[in-house]
Design an enzyme around this catalytic site. Structure first.
Site, PDB file in Angstrom:
ATOM      1  N   ASP A  54     -39.399 -21.974  37.763  1.00  0.00           N
ATOM      2  CA  ASP A  54     -40.456 -21.693  38.728  1.00  0.00           C
ATOM      3  C   ASP A  54     -41.634 -22.590  38.381  1.00  0.00           C
ATOM      4  O   ASP A  54     -42.592 -22.178  37.738  1.00  0.00           O
ATOM      5  CB  ASP A  54     -40.841 -20.207  38.651  1.00  0.00           C
ATOM      6  CG  ASP A  54     -41.873 -19.812  39.696  1.00  0.00           C
ATOM      7  OD1 ASP A  54     -42.249 -20.661  40.529  1.00  0.00           O
ATOM      8  OD2 ASP A  54     -42.323 -18.648  39.670  1.00  0.00           O
ATOM      9  N   GLY A  79     -52.949 -13.384  41.944  1.00  0.00           N
ATOM     10  CA  GLY A  79     -53.994 -14.374  41.774  1.00  0.00           C
ATOM     11  C   GLY A  79     -53.858 -15.115  40.470  1.00  0.00           C
ATOM     12  O   GLY A  79     -54.515 -16.124  40.241  1.00  0.00           O
ATOM     13  N   SER A 118     -45.423 -16.748  36.256  1.00  0.00           N
ATOM     14  CA  SER A 118     -44.478 -16.670  37.366  1.00  0.00           C
ATOM     15  C   SER A 118     -44.594 -15.336  38.092  1.00  0.00           C
ATOM     16  O   SER A 118     -45.003 -15.293  39.251  1.00  0.00           O
ATOM     17  CB  SER A 118     -43.046 -16.868  36.862  1.00  0.00           C
ATOM     18  OG  SER A 118     -42.110 -16.725  37.911  1.00  0.00           O
ATOM     19  N   HIS A 129     -43.171 -21.383  43.074  1.00  0.00           N
ATOM     20  CA  HIS A 129     -43.268 -20.674  44.351  1.00  0.00           C
ATOM     21  C   HIS A 129     -44.566 -21.017  45.071  1.00  0.00           C
ATOM     22  O   HIS A 129     -44.662 -20.838  46.273  1.00  0.00           O
ATOM     23  CB  HIS A 129     -43.093 -19.156  44.174  1.00  0.00           C
ATOM     24  CG  HIS A 129     -44.082 -18.475  43.306  1.00  0.00           C
ATOM     25  ND1 HIS A 129     -43.883 -18.255  41.965  1.00  0.00           N
ATOM     26  CD2 HIS A 129     -45.273 -17.919  43.603  1.00  0.00           C
ATOM     27  CE1 HIS A 129     -44.915 -17.593  41.466  1.00  0.00           C
ATOM     28  NE2 HIS A 129     -45.769 -17.384  42.439  1.00  0.00           N
ATOM     29  N   SER A 134     -50.886 -16.352  39.327  1.00  0.00           N
ATOM     30  CA  SER A 134     -49.691 -17.192  39.348  1.00  0.00           C
ATOM     31  C   SER A 134     -49.995 -18.643  39.006  1.00  0.00           C
ATOM     32  O   SER A 134     -50.983 -19.207  39.440  1.00  0.00           O
ATOM     33  CB  SER A 134     -49.033 -17.143  40.726  1.00  0.00           C
ATOM     34  OG  SER A 134     -48.225 -16.016  40.867  1.00  0.00           O
TER      35      SER A 134
END
Length: 425
Positions: A246, A333, A351, A216, A335
Site C-alpha cells: 500500500d 486523516g 495504511s 490507496h 493515512s
C-alpha cells in the site's frame, strides 16, 4: 488543526507537524554492548532494535529449521530467539551470539502453513492474523463486523489449526484505511475532500524530488496539493493498492523543490531521517499524523495481509500483503504518514487499522524498505539520506514473525479526512 503551507519552489512538505498531548518519550541513544560473566561466558548483549534484523538473519541461516523467529525485549534491550524443541546445540549457538534462547513448540514452517490456511479459508473482511514470535502463535483478530455464521466459521477454522497454534480475539473497532496524516496533502477529487499525509521525502530514480505516501491515496487521485483549495504541487508516478503493498511514489511538479529528509515531531523538534529501517517485533516506534499528531507504540507482527472491504464491490475484498502490524493508534486523516524510530529510521507508511487514539486498536503500515525497492526511490535529497546525525531533543520529545490481516476500508474515495505529510491512513 492548523497546517503550514510551505513555498513549493523552496521546500517540500516536512513529514509530520502536529503533536498529540502526552505522546512523548525521550530521544536518547540506546546502549550497544556485550558482557561476560565471572566464568568468561558470553551473556546477552545490550542491543538497539536496529541490530536485531541482521543478527536474526545470521542465526536463521546457522540454525536452519531450529530457528522459529526472533523479537526485541525493549525493557532489557536484548534479542530473543525462538528455538524449536530441546535442541541444545541451537540454544548454545544463540547464547554465543549474545541473544536469549526461548524454546518453543511451533516451527516457522508450522506457523506459515497455518497462516496459509487462514489466507485460503478465512479471508473475511474485518479479520486479521499475524504470527507473534513472542507467543509462538498466530494471533487472529476479528472486528465487530464479524458476527453470526462468519464468526462461527472463523472460530472453527482457528480451532482446526491445532492446539497451541493460534488464538482468536474480538476487536471492538472496525478495520479500515485512514486518509489524512502528518503534514496534510489534498486532492481536488470530490471538491478537495480526499485528504492524506506525506510519509517521507525521497529522490526518484531519475533524480526528481518526490515523496512516499499510501497506495490507496495514489489510487484515489493523481494530483495532490499542500492545501485544500490549492493548486496541485505533485503528481502520482506509481501506486500500488491493492496487492503487494500500500504505497505511492508522488513526484513534485517543480524540479527545484527541496525535499528534506526529516520528520517534524512538533514543538520545534525535527527528527532527521538517515536510513530506511526494517521493523522488529517488540521495538518502540512513532507515528506522525495531522489528525492525531505524534503517538508511539510497539511492533507486534510483520508481513501482515489485510483484506479490506472493497469500495467498488459490496461483496468484494481488496487484499494487501506485506504490512507491519503495530499497537500504535491512528484515526482518519493519518493515512500515508510516517512511522519512524527515535534514532531516525524510516520504518513505514500508515495504511489502515481499527480503533482510535482514545480506546486504542491495531494499525498497519507499509514497510518503507519494500516501497523504496519497488519504486527505485532513495531517501533524502539527490539520493542521499540527509540528516545522518540525530538532533538533540528536550525531555518529552518522541523516543523512539509474520502476519496476515483483514480489514474494511471506508475512505479511499471522497470521504473527508484530516491528514498531513508523514502520515496517511
Amino acid at each position: 488543526m492548523s497546517h503550514k503551507r510551505l513555498p513549493k519552489r523552496k521546500t517540500a512538505i516536512a513529514a509530520g507537524s502536529v503533536v498529540a498531548v502526552g505522546a512523548a518519550a525521550l530521544l536518547l541513544p540506546n546502549a550497544n554492548a556485550s558482557q561476560t560473566d565471572a566464568s568468561g561466558d558470553v551473556t546477552p548483549s545490550t542491543l538497539k532494535a536496529a541490530d536485531v534484523p541482521g543478527r536474526a538473519d545470521k542465526l536463521a541461516s546457522q540454525l536452519g529449521d531450529a530457528f522459529a523467529g526472533s523479537y526485541y525485549n525493549a525493557d532489557k534491550q536484548q534479542m530473543v530467539v525462538n528455538v524449536v524443541g530441546d535442541d541444545s546445540k541451537a540454544v548454545e549457538a544463540v547464547r554465543k551470539a549474545g541473544a536469549v534462547p526461548h524454546q518453543v513448540q511451533n516451527s516457522t514452517a508450522t506457523l506459515e502453513m497455518a497462516a496459509s490456511t487462514l489466507r485460503t479459508r478465512a479471508a473475511i473482511p474485518g479479520t486479521a492474523w499475524s504470527v507473534d514470535p513472542r507467543t509462538n502463535e498466530i494471533q487472529v483478530i476479528a472486528d465487530r463486523t464479524v458476527t453470526g455464521s462468519r464468526w462461527n466459521f472463523l472460530e472453527s477454522t482457528v480451532d482446526n489449526l491445532g492446539s497451541g497454534v493460534a488464538t482468536l480475539k474480538k476487536s471492538t473497532g472496525t478495520f479500515k484505511t485512514f486518509a489524512s496524516g502528518g503534514d496534510a496533502i489534498f486532492s481536488q477529487v470530490n471538491g478537495g475532500g480526499v485528504r492524506c499525509s506525506l510519509g517521507f521525502n525521497v529522490t526518484a530514480s531519475d533524480g526528481s524530488p518526490a515523496f512516499l505516501t499510501a497506495g490507496h491515496c495514489g489510487v484515489a487521485a493523481r494530483q495532490w496539493s499542500d492545501s485544500q483549495a490549492g493548486s496541485p504541487i505533485a503528481t502520482v508516478d506509481q501506486a500500488t493498492f491493492p496487492g503487494r503493498g500500500d504505497f505511492s511514489l508522488v513526484t513534485y511538479d517543480d524540479p527545484a523543490t527541496q525535499a528534506p529528509s526529516e520528520v517534524d515531531a512538533g514543538n520545534g523538534q525535527i527528527v532527521p531521517i538517515n536510513r530506511a529501517a526494517e521493523a522488529v517485533v517488540g521495538q518502540q516506534v512513532f507515528r506522525m499524523g495531522s489528525t492525531t499528531g505524534l503517538h508511539d507504540g510497539t511492533v507486534t507482527g510483520l508481513n501482515a495481509t489485510v483484506n479490506f472491504q472493497s469500495d467498488t464491490s459490496p461483496s468484494g475484498v481488496d487484499t494487501v500483503t506485506g504490512l507491519i502490524q503495530t499497537s500504535v493508534c491512528a484515526e482518519p486523516g493519518d493515512s500515508g504518514g510516517s512511522l519512524f524510530t527515535k534514532d531516525g529510521g524510516a520504518v513505514g507508511l500508515t495504511s489502515g487499522g481499527s480503533g482510535d487514539c482514545t480506546r486504542g486498536g491495531e494499525t498497519f503500515f507499509q514497510p518503507v524498505t519494500t516501497a523504496l525497492q519497488a519504486t527505485g526511490a532513495t531517501l533524502g535529497e539527490s539520493g542521499t539520506a540527509a540528516g545522518s546525525a540525530q538532533q538533540s531533543a528536550d525531555p518529552g520529545a518522541p523516543a523512539g514473525g509474520t502476519a496476515d490481516q483483514s480489514a474494511t476500508a471506508d475512505d479511499r474515495h471522497g470521504r473527508s479526512h484530516h491528514g498531513g505529510a508523514g502520515s496517511h491512513r
